[in-house]
Design a protein around this motif. Structure first.
Motif, PDB file in Angstrom:
ATOM      1  N   PHE A 142       0.893  -1.156  -0.147  1.00  0.00           N
ATOM      2  CA  PHE A 142      -0.073   0.100  -0.095  1.00  0.00           C
ATOM      3  C   PHE A 142       1.030   1.194  -0.204  1.00  0.00           C
ATOM      4  O   PHE A 142       1.694   1.418   0.875  1.00  0.00           O
ATOM      5  CB  PHE A 142      -1.027  -0.059   1.328  1.00  0.00           C
ATOM      6  N   ASN A 143       0.522   2.301  -0.963  1.00  0.00           N
ATOM      7  CA  ASN A 143       1.363   3.313  -0.871  1.00  0.00           C
ATOM      8  C   ASN A 143       0.913   4.478   0.104  1.00  0.00           C
ATOM      9  O   ASN A 143      -0.132   4.870   0.034  1.00  0.00           O
ATOM     10  CB  ASN A 143       1.255   3.941  -2.640  1.00  0.00           C
ATOM     11  N   VAL A 144       2.116   4.599   0.930  1.00  0.00           N
ATOM     12  CA  VAL A 144       1.690   5.298   2.170  1.00  0.00           C
ATOM     13  C   VAL A 144       2.604   6.801   2.011  1.00  0.00           C
ATOM     14  O   VAL A 144       2.933   7.527   3.037  1.00  0.00           O
ATOM     15  CB  VAL A 144       1.942   4.943   3.373  1.00  0.00           C
ATOM     16  N   ALA A 145       2.877   7.201   0.668  1.00  0.00           N
ATOM     17  CA  ALA A 145       3.636   8.397   0.668  1.00  0.00           C
ATOM     18  C   ALA A 145       3.029   9.755   1.240  1.00  0.00           C
ATOM     19  O   ALA A 145       1.860   9.694   0.832  1.00  0.00           O
ATOM     20  CB  ALA A 145       4.235   8.537  -0.774  1.00  0.00           C
ATOM     21  N   GLY A 146       3.625  10.303   1.969  1.00  0.00           N
ATOM     22  CA  GLY A 146       3.104  11.501   2.566  1.00  0.00           C
ATOM     23  C   GLY A 146       2.440  11.283   3.697  1.00  0.00           C
ATOM     24  O   GLY A 146       2.248  12.330   4.560  1.00  0.00           O
ATOM     25  N   PHE A 147       2.580  10.063   4.500  1.00  0.00           N
ATOM     26  CA  PHE A 147       2.293   9.952   5.724  1.00  0.00           C
ATOM     27  C   PHE A 147       3.208   9.597   6.732  1.00  0.00           C
ATOM     28  O   PHE A 147       4.216   8.848   6.351  1.00  0.00           O
ATOM     29  CB  PHE A 147       1.200   8.718   5.886  1.00  0.00           C
ATOM     30  N   ASN A 148       3.608   9.800   7.968  1.00  0.00           N
ATOM     31  CA  ASN A 148       4.408   9.614   8.787  1.00  0.00           C
ATOM     32  C   ASN A 148       4.216   8.259   9.267  1.00  0.00           C
ATOM     33  O   ASN A 148       3.234   7.688   9.583  1.00  0.00           O
ATOM     34  CB  ASN A 148       4.394  10.473  10.127  1.00  0.00           C
ATOM     35  N   PRO A 149       5.312   7.405   8.956  1.00  0.00           N
ATOM     36  CA  PRO A 149       5.191   5.967   9.586  1.00  0.00           C
ATOM     37  C   PRO A 149       4.808   5.599  10.973  1.00  0.00           C
ATOM     38  O   PRO A 149       4.397   4.621  11.154  1.00  0.00           O
ATOM     39  CB  PRO A 149       6.818   5.519   9.329  1.00  0.00           C
ATOM     40  N   GLU A 150       5.109   6.603  11.660  1.00  0.00           N
ATOM     41  CA  GLU A 150       4.841   6.540  13.185  1.00  0.00           C
ATOM     42  C   GLU A 150       3.375   6.455  13.222  1.00  0.00           C
ATOM     43  O   GLU A 150       2.662   5.866  14.283  1.00  0.00           O
ATOM     44  CB  GLU A 150       5.247   7.688  13.950  1.00  0.00           C
ATOM     45  N   THR A 151       2.389   7.213  12.551  1.00  0.00           N
ATOM     46  CA  THR A 151       1.152   7.049  12.624  1.00  0.00           C
ATOM     47  C   THR A 151       0.345   5.922  12.051  1.00  0.00           C
ATOM     48  O   THR A 151      -0.834   5.868  12.320  1.00  0.00           O
ATOM     49  CB  THR A 151       0.754   8.314  11.937  1.00  0.00           C
ATOM     50  N   ILE A 152       0.948   5.083  11.191  1.00  0.00           N
ATOM     51  CA  ILE A 152       0.378   4.053  10.691  1.00  0.00           C
ATOM     52  C   ILE A 152       0.451   2.796  11.474  1.00  0.00           C
ATOM     53  O   ILE A 152       1.174   2.347  12.145  1.00  0.00           O
ATOM     54  CB  ILE A 152       1.414   3.518   9.281  1.00  0.00           C
ATOM     55  N   LYS A 153      -0.848   2.417  11.483  1.00  0.00           N
ATOM     56  CA  LYS A 153      -1.504   1.216  12.247  1.00  0.00           C
ATOM     57  C   LYS A 153      -2.146   0.198  11.165  1.00  0.00           C
ATOM     58  O   LYS A 153      -2.671   0.501  10.449  1.00  0.00           O
ATOM     59  CB  LYS A 153      -2.356   1.432  13.474  1.00  0.00           C
ATOM     60  N   THR A 154      -1.951  -1.163  11.762  1.00  0.00           N
ATOM     61  CA  THR A 154      -2.782  -1.990  11.290  1.00  0.00           C
ATOM     62  C   THR A 154      -3.477  -2.950  12.284  1.00  0.00           C
ATOM     63  O   THR A 154      -2.670  -3.237  13.232  1.00  0.00           O
ATOM     64  CB  THR A 154      -1.994  -2.971  10.324  1.00  0.00           C
ATOM     65  N   HIS A 155      -4.674  -3.552  12.087  1.00  0.00           N
ATOM     66  CA  HIS A 155      -5.246  -4.391  12.993  1.00  0.00           C
ATOM     67  C   HIS A 155      -6.154  -5.257  12.267  1.00  0.00           C
ATOM     68  O   HIS A 155      -6.390  -5.130  10.985  1.00  0.00           O
ATOM     69  CB  HIS A 155      -5.746  -3.577  14.065  1.00  0.00           C
ATOM     70  N   LEU A 156      -6.594  -6.188  12.805  1.00  0.00           N
ATOM     71  CA  LEU A 156      -7.438  -7.516  12.244  1.00  0.00           C
ATOM     72  C   LEU A 156      -8.946  -7.199  12.615  1.00  0.00           C
ATOM     73  O   LEU A 156      -9.282  -7.184  13.921  1.00  0.00           O
ATOM     74  CB  LEU A 156      -6.789  -8.791  12.677  1.00  0.00           C
ATOM     75  N   GLU A 157      -9.802  -7.411  11.743  1.00  0.00           N
ATOM     76  CA  GLU A 157     -11.211  -7.305  11.941  1.00  0.00           C
ATOM     77  C   GLU A 157     -11.736  -8.663  11.465  1.00  0.00           C
ATOM     78  O   GLU A 157     -11.928  -8.520  10.043  1.00  0.00           O
ATOM     79  CB  GLU A 157     -12.008  -6.212  11.516  1.00  0.00           C
ATOM     80  N   GLY A 158     -11.812  -9.638  12.021  1.00  0.00           N
ATOM     81  CA  GLY A 158     -12.294 -10.937  11.524  1.00  0.00           C
ATOM     82  C   GLY A 158     -11.311 -11.513  10.574  1.00  0.00           C
ATOM     83  O   GLY A 158     -10.146 -11.734  10.682  1.00  0.00           O
ATOM     84  N   GLN A 159     -11.625 -11.629   9.182  1.00  0.00           N
ATOM     85  CA  GLN A 159     -10.654 -12.194   8.198  1.00  0.00           C
ATOM     86  C   GLN A 159     -10.251 -10.824   7.451  1.00  0.00           C
ATOM     87  O   GLN A 159      -9.842 -11.200   6.334  1.00  0.00           O
ATOM     88  CB  GLN A 159     -11.329 -13.268   7.347  1.00  0.00           C
ATOM     89  N   LYS A 160     -10.022  -9.727   7.868  1.00  0.00           N
ATOM     90  CA  LYS A 160      -9.643  -8.621   7.018  1.00  0.00           C
ATOM     91  C   LYS A 160      -8.669  -7.903   7.919  1.00  0.00           C
ATOM     92  O   LYS A 160      -8.762  -7.830   9.082  1.00  0.00           O
ATOM     93  CB  LYS A 160     -10.881  -7.477   6.734  1.00  0.00           C
ATOM     94  N   VAL A 161      -7.650  -7.374   7.290  1.00  0.00           N
ATOM     95  CA  VAL A 161      -6.573  -6.430   7.906  1.00  0.00           C
ATOM     96  C   VAL A 161      -7.093  -4.956   7.678  1.00  0.00           C
ATOM     97  O   VAL A 161      -7.340  -4.780   6.559  1.00  0.00           O
ATOM     98  CB  VAL A 161      -5.341  -6.887   7.577  1.00  0.00           C
ATOM     99  N   VAL A 162      -7.091  -4.321   8.681  1.00  0.00           N
ATOM    100  CA  VAL A 162      -7.567  -2.810   8.617  1.00  0.00           C
ATOM    101  C   VAL A 162      -6.296  -1.966   8.557  1.00  0.00           C
ATOM    102  O   VAL A 162      -5.362  -2.063   9.583  1.00  0.00           O
ATOM    103  CB  VAL A 162      -8.283  -2.211   9.519  1.00  0.00           C
ATOM    104  N   ILE A 163      -5.982  -1.096   7.729  1.00  0.00           N
ATOM    105  CA  ILE A 163      -4.808  -0.101   7.348  1.00  0.00           C
ATOM    106  C   ILE A 163      -5.347   1.606   8.005  1.00  0.00           C
ATOM    107  O   ILE A 163      -6.374   1.796   7.389  1.00  0.00           O
ATOM    108  CB  ILE A 163      -4.163  -0.051   6.264  1.00  0.00           C
ATOM    109  N   LEU A 164      -4.888   1.970   9.154  1.00  0.00           N
ATOM    110  CA  LEU A 164      -5.020   3.407   9.596  1.00  0.00           C
ATOM    111  C   LEU A 164      -3.713   4.289   9.267  1.00  0.00           C
ATOM    112  O   LEU A 164      -2.855   3.815   9.769  1.00  0.00           O
ATOM    113  CB  LEU A 164      -5.703   3.210  10.981  1.00  0.00           C
ATOM    114  N   ALA A 165      -3.980   5.288   8.661  1.00  0.00           N
ATOM    115  CA  ALA A 165      -2.737   6.051   8.599  1.00  0.00           C
ATOM    116  C   ALA A 165      -3.405   7.680   8.715  1.00  0.00           C
ATOM    117  O   ALA A 165      -4.527   7.959   8.142  1.00  0.00           O
ATOM    118  CB  ALA A 165      -2.210   6.107   7.232  1.00  0.00           C
ATOM    119  N   LYS A 166      -2.490   8.522   9.229  1.00  0.00           N
ATOM    120  CA  LYS A 166      -3.032  10.010   9.581  1.00  0.00           C
ATOM    121  C   LYS A 166      -1.728  10.772   9.408  1.00  0.00           C
ATOM    122  O   LYS A 166      -0.620  10.533   9.741  1.00  0.00           O
ATOM    123  CB  LYS A 166      -3.618  10.123  10.940  1.00  0.00           C
TER     124      LYS A 166
END
Length: 307
Positions: free
Chosen positions: A83-107
């Motif tokens: 996943f291209n995360v150019a422009g986001f601070n890596p420290e703000t990037i989180k991933t977690h599981l919801e069932g059989q999906k992985v959720v990506i959060l970036a700010k």
């Protein structure tokens, strides 16, 4: 019939090359980092873990000289999302599981001296394949601003077939009578999913033939590579719009048996979506006795002491 180009792994002097372009295909986050003196022991400055591998977490709390000796499975199947995360601070990037999906959060926040501010935020969910081993999911951000999520795949059917082959020694005779005791032929036959078999060709030559189902991928979405004596097949699918770009990959790899002539490996895709892999195979020769053993056998027997 058109053959696929086969990419052979080459070691680069620049350790950061593992995180750029096609070299990322060969990077194994569970084993490659700090795993031995010959692998990468220093990560690039901008390399950032989001979900760290379990052995990496353990190694940070111990200084045992054997901490990096991690056993690797003979056959590896995994799923990857980039996943291209150019422009986001890596420290703000989180991933977690919801069932059989992985959720990506970036700010990303940008606050100006005059009180103005700009906030960018993204949430993206990606489905994981069946039998994904979410207990060993890892994710990290590369120096070129790509978030990589990887998860190993368990295949219960292949595990069952591998157990059956262990009790059928006749299947192993196709590799010759002088098999390498260090190689797991049973796991190769039943645990890889490549359906391997040895075929007798003309002039008493042998060929290792393998088949892999790739119905969900076109010829331009498949890549075949060889790393040392390991075969790696990658299927790639892309999704891109004005806001983001996403790439998902299917990886399957298998350690090839001794005697496989990997430099002559060829592969092609049939109209039915079957990836065919063909490579010459030479049976192992009987190992010559060591010089020490020959000396012991040729030494005359000592006469008994008459005293």
């Amino acid at each position: 019939m058109a053959f696929f180009p086969v990419y052979h792994y080459r070691i680069h002097d620049d350790p950061g090359a593992r995180y750029f372009g096609d070299q990322l295909d060969f990077f194994d986050p569970w084993n490659d980092l700090n795993s031995s003196p010959t692998t990468l022991v220093v990560t690039p400055d901008r390399f950032h873990w989001v979900n760290q591998p379990r052995q990496q977490r353990r190694s940070s709390n111990t200084k045992s000289p054997c901490q990096h000796q991690v056993a690797r499975a003979p056959n590896v199947e995994k799923f990857r999302i980039q996943f291209n995360v150019a422009g986001f601070n890596p420290e703000t990037i989180k991933t977690h599981l919801e069932g059989q999906k992985v959720v990506i959060l970036a700010k990303q926040e940008e606050r100006l001296p005059d009180g103005d501010y700009n906030i960018r935020e993204v949430r993206k969910s990606c489905p994981l394949p069946e039998h994904a081993d979410t207990n060993h999911l890892v994710s990290y951000v590369t120096p070129n601003h790509v978030l990589v999520i990887e998860v190993p795949i368990k295949n219960p059917e292949l595990e069952r077939r591998q157990a059956e082959v262990k009790s059928e020694n006749q299947n192993l005779t196709q590799f010759g009578s002088n098999r390498d005791p260090q190689f797991n032929y049973s796991a190769f036959l039943a645990g890889s999913g490549f359906q391997p078999q040895i075929i007798n060709k003309d002039d008493n030559k042998k060929q290792l033939a393998m088949t892999l189902d790739m119905k969900n991928y076109g010829a331009d979405e498949i890549k075949v590579s060889v790393k040392n004596n390991e075969l790696i097949v990658k299927g790639e699918q892309r999704n891109k719009n004005n806001n983001y770009s996403e790439r998902s990959f299917f990886f399957k790899s298998v350690a090839l048996p001794p005697g496989t002539q990997v430099e002559q490996l060829q592969s092609y895709l049939t109209p039915e979506g079957q990836l065919k892999i063909e490579v010459p195979f030479e049976e192992q020769k009987e190992e010559a006795q060591s010089v020490e053993s020959q000396k012991e056998e040729s030494k005359p027997a000592e006469e008994p002491n008459k005293n």
